[in-house]
Structure formats: structure tokens, C-alpha cells
Design a protein around this motif. Structure first.
Motif, PDB file in Angstrom:
ATOM      1  N   SER A 119       0.846  -1.206   0.000  1.00  0.00           N
ATOM      2  CA  SER A 119       0.000   0.000   0.000  1.00  0.00           C
ATOM      3  C   SER A 119       0.879   1.253   0.000  1.00  0.00           C
ATOM      4  O   SER A 119       0.559   2.247  -0.660  1.00  0.00           O
ATOM      5  CB  SER A 119      -0.914   0.032   1.229  1.00  0.00           C
ATOM      6  OG  SER A 119      -1.810  -1.055   1.182  1.00  0.00           O
ATOM      7  N   GLN A 176      -7.666   0.433  -0.345  1.00  0.00           N
ATOM      8  CA  GLN A 176      -7.977  -0.813   0.349  1.00  0.00           C
ATOM      9  C   GLN A 176      -9.287  -0.680   1.140  1.00  0.00           C
ATOM     10  O   GLN A 176     -10.024  -1.627   1.286  1.00  0.00           O
ATOM     11  CB  GLN A 176      -6.806  -1.139   1.290  1.00  0.00           C
ATOM     12  CG  GLN A 176      -6.606  -2.585   1.569  1.00  0.00           C
ATOM     13  CD  GLN A 176      -5.239  -2.879   2.190  1.00  0.00           C
ATOM     14  OE1 GLN A 176      -4.369  -2.021   2.318  1.00  0.00           O
ATOM     15  NE2 GLN A 176      -5.052  -4.113   2.592  1.00  0.00           N
ATOM     16  N   ASP A 193      -5.727  -1.323  -4.748  1.00  0.00           N
ATOM     17  CA  ASP A 193      -5.150  -1.933  -3.556  1.00  0.00           C
ATOM     18  C   ASP A 193      -6.084  -3.022  -3.015  1.00  0.00           C
ATOM     19  O   ASP A 193      -7.067  -2.708  -2.348  1.00  0.00           O
ATOM     20  CB  ASP A 193      -4.916  -0.853  -2.492  1.00  0.00           C
ATOM     21  CG  ASP A 193      -3.905  -1.298  -1.457  1.00  0.00           C
ATOM     22  OD1 ASP A 193      -3.563  -2.497  -1.438  1.00  0.00           O
ATOM     23  OD2 ASP A 193      -3.466  -0.446  -0.668  1.00  0.00           O
ATOM     24  N   GLU A 194      -5.756  -4.256  -3.294  1.00  0.00           N
ATOM     25  CA  GLU A 194      -6.602  -5.396  -2.892  1.00  0.00           C
ATOM     26  C   GLU A 194      -8.077  -5.095  -3.130  1.00  0.00           C
ATOM     27  O   GLU A 194      -8.887  -5.162  -2.191  1.00  0.00           O
ATOM     28  CB  GLU A 194      -6.375  -5.734  -1.421  1.00  0.00           C
ATOM     29  CG  GLU A 194      -4.987  -6.257  -1.135  1.00  0.00           C
ATOM     30  CD  GLU A 194      -4.859  -6.778   0.283  1.00  0.00           C
ATOM     31  OE1 GLU A 194      -5.683  -7.621   0.679  1.00  0.00           O
ATOM     32  OE2 GLU A 194      -3.947  -6.345   0.989  1.00  0.00           O
TER      33      GLU A 194
HETATM   34 MG   LIG Z   1      -2.039  -2.802   2.124  1.00  0.00          MG
END
Ligand SMILES: [Mg+2]
Ligand SMILES: Nc1ncnc2c1ncn2[C@@H]1O[C@H](COP(=O)(O)OP(=O)(O)OP(=O)(O)O)[C@@H](O)[C@H]1O
Length: 262
Positions: free
Chosen positions: A45, A81, A160-161
Motif C-alpha cells: 500500500s 484498500q 489496492d486489494e
Molecule cells: Mg495494504
């Protein structure tokens, strides 16, 4: 051209002694779909925050088309995220706000139309436009965040994910959708996509990068030289992909062992 070069990038947060990234270098071509893997806390991140221009390198640089990144830009959009939706605005208004910044020449009505289309493209019903984030499920919020980023049509997309907390079927549908959106315009979008899922990375990526730990460096990088993305079935039948999968899992396991065994 939006080629990206990361040159000996090192980073520590201003209020911390801990070096998070050390001498990270990579070259990414315009249109690449880069999947970033690595253990929790290794700095994925943080790396995306640097790419977004939300943090500045402690040393080294990230250059887009030869120009060092210096601050944020609407040319680089992030799916955070935690989704990054403003809770005091409806899902639709969140998208409209971003569109108004990105396309100041467009009217509010035009931006509303684009937002509605973007929500439909990620499989959400029109009624979601008026709903507040707190009344949406995690997967719906993720899809809103993806719709917002794609509707801004940025040349560089940082994710991010984005499918972190989704069931396998929704996840597979969204993977297809992201590949589909990415393939628009002859693959001119460059994507950085963080995931913990090796299969997801193999399915999506044209380039896979694995970060090690403490401080993080690139411990593995591989290009997947394919003319087009294979179907899931083709992927599981591809010797090259399965060999790469084993190699990748081997690297990750080696990294895990070096950190959990005395
Ligand atoms: Mg992360
Ligand atoms: N704002 C901050 N200030 C100081 N340290 C931070 C800050 N944000 C993150 N860190 C530290 O930087 C390191 C990397 O964090 P980061 O969030 O980039 O990891 P990650 O690889 O994305 O992990 P995950 O897979 O769990 O999301 C961690 O040690 C974390 O504690």
C-alpha cells in the motif's frame, strides 16, 4: 506514452525510523497489468501511495514518461484498500464528485449519466446511485470504488486489494470485468493491482512483482508474454502458467520460512 520507471526507490515514513522500501527498481510499459504480491505489512500500500503521489520518496524516484511523480494527479486514480468513499455522500454523488474534478468541462447532468453507466458496468442496479455507503455491502462499496476509478478513465490505475473481502463467484465476475475494462482502448491503461491471491495475479497480470520483507525489495519479477489473456480453463491447462505458479509459490514460501523460522 505512460511508461513508468522506478529508480532505486527507498522510503520511510516521516515519523518513523523504519525503512519500508529499499532500492526498489522496476520498468513498466504502458498498458501493463502489474500485480504486486507480498506479505502483509511489506509495503504494498505504501508503494501505491508513492505511485499516487500521496507520499514522496526518501530517495530514488518514480517517473512517468521520464517525469518524476510530484504530488497527486487525476491521471492516476486509486481504488483504496478501504474503498475511500465519502460516507456523507451517496454512492452516485461520490462518483459525480470525482468526475467533476476530472472533467470540469462536463455538466453535472453529464457526470450523473456517466456515473450511472459506470455503476451498471460493475453490475450494480440504478438504485445504488442514491444509496449511502453505510447501507451498501462491502462488495457493493468495492464495486462503487472501481466504478469511480474506471469512469475517470485515468491512464494509470492503482488498485489496492480491490477484491479483498469478496466471495469466489463475485470475485471471478469482477476480475473478468476489470480485464474487460482494461482491454478497452487497446489496453492503454496501466494497472498496478495489489493482491494476496496467486491465482488472481496469474489470471490478471502481464507482469508479476513480489515484494520481500523488512525493508521491502523486489524479490521476484516476471513478465507473462501473452497476446491475450487466457480463459480460466486455458490458464489451468497452460504449462507455462502452472510452472510460473509453482515458481511464485516457491519464492513466497521461501520468504515466509526466512521470517518465521529461527
Ligand atoms: Mg495494504
Ligand atoms: N502512515 C504511516 N506511518 C508510519 N508507518 C506506516 C504508515 N502506514 C504504514 N506504515 C507502516 O509501513 C509498513 C508497510 O505498510 P503497508 O500498509 O504499506 O503494508 P501492506 O504491504 O500494504 O500490508 P497489507 O497486505 O496488510 O495491506 C508497515 O510496517 C506499517 O506499519
Amino acid at each position: 506514452m505512460n511508461d513508468i520507471t522506478v529508480n532505486d526507490l527507498s522510503f520511510r515514513y516521516a515519523d518513523s525510523d523504519q525503512l519500508i522500501l529499499r532500492d526498489v527498481s522496476m520498468r513498466v510499459r504502458e498498458g501493463d497489468f502489474v500485480c504486486l504480491l507480498g506479505q502483509s505489512g511489506c509495503g504494498k500500500s505504501t508503494f501505491l501511495r508513492l505511485m499516487a503521489g500521496l507520499e514522496a520518496p526518501s530517495s530514488g524516484s518514480i517517473c512517468v514518461d521520464g517525469q518524476p511523480i510530484d504530488g497527486t494527479s487525476l491521471e492516476r486514480s486509486v481504488v483504496f484498500q478501504d474503498y475511500g468513499l465519502f460516507p456523507w455522500m451517496s454512492a452516485g454523488e461520490n462518483i459525480v464528485l470525482a468526475l467533476r474534478q476530472r472533467f470540469p468541462e462536463k455538466s453535472k447532468a453529464e457526470c450523473r449519466d456517466i456515473a450511472r453507466r459506470a455503476l451498471r458496468e460493475v453490475g450494480l442496479k440504478d438504485e445504488v446511485f442514491g444509496k449511502y455507503p453505510k447501507s451498501l455491502s462491502g462488495g457493493m462499496k468495492q464495486r462503487c470504488a472501481i466504478a469511480r476509478s474506471f469512469s475517470m478513465n485515468p491512464p494509470i490505475l492503482l488498485m489496492d486489494e480491490p477484491f479483498g473481502a469478496l466471495d469466489a463467484v463475485t470475485r471471478a465476475r469482477l476480475q473478468d470485468m476489470v480485464l474487460d475494462l482494461w482491454s478497452h482502448e487497446e489496453r492503454k491503461k496501466t494497472v498496478f493491482f495489489v493482491t494476496h491471491d496467486v491465482e488472481e495475479a496469474l489470471f490478471l497480470a502481464t507482469r508479476i512483482v513480489v515484494f520481500g520483507q523488512s525493508p521491502s525489495q523486489v524479490i521476484f519479477e516476471k513478465e507473462i508474454p501473452l497476446e491475450r489473456k487466457p480463459s480460466r480453463k486455458e490458464m489451468y491447462e497452460s504449462r507455462f502458467i502452472m510452472d510460473l505458479r509453482n515458481e511464485l509459490v516457491g519464492y513466497i514460501n521461501q520468504d515466509v520460512l526466512s521470517h518465521v523460522e529461527d
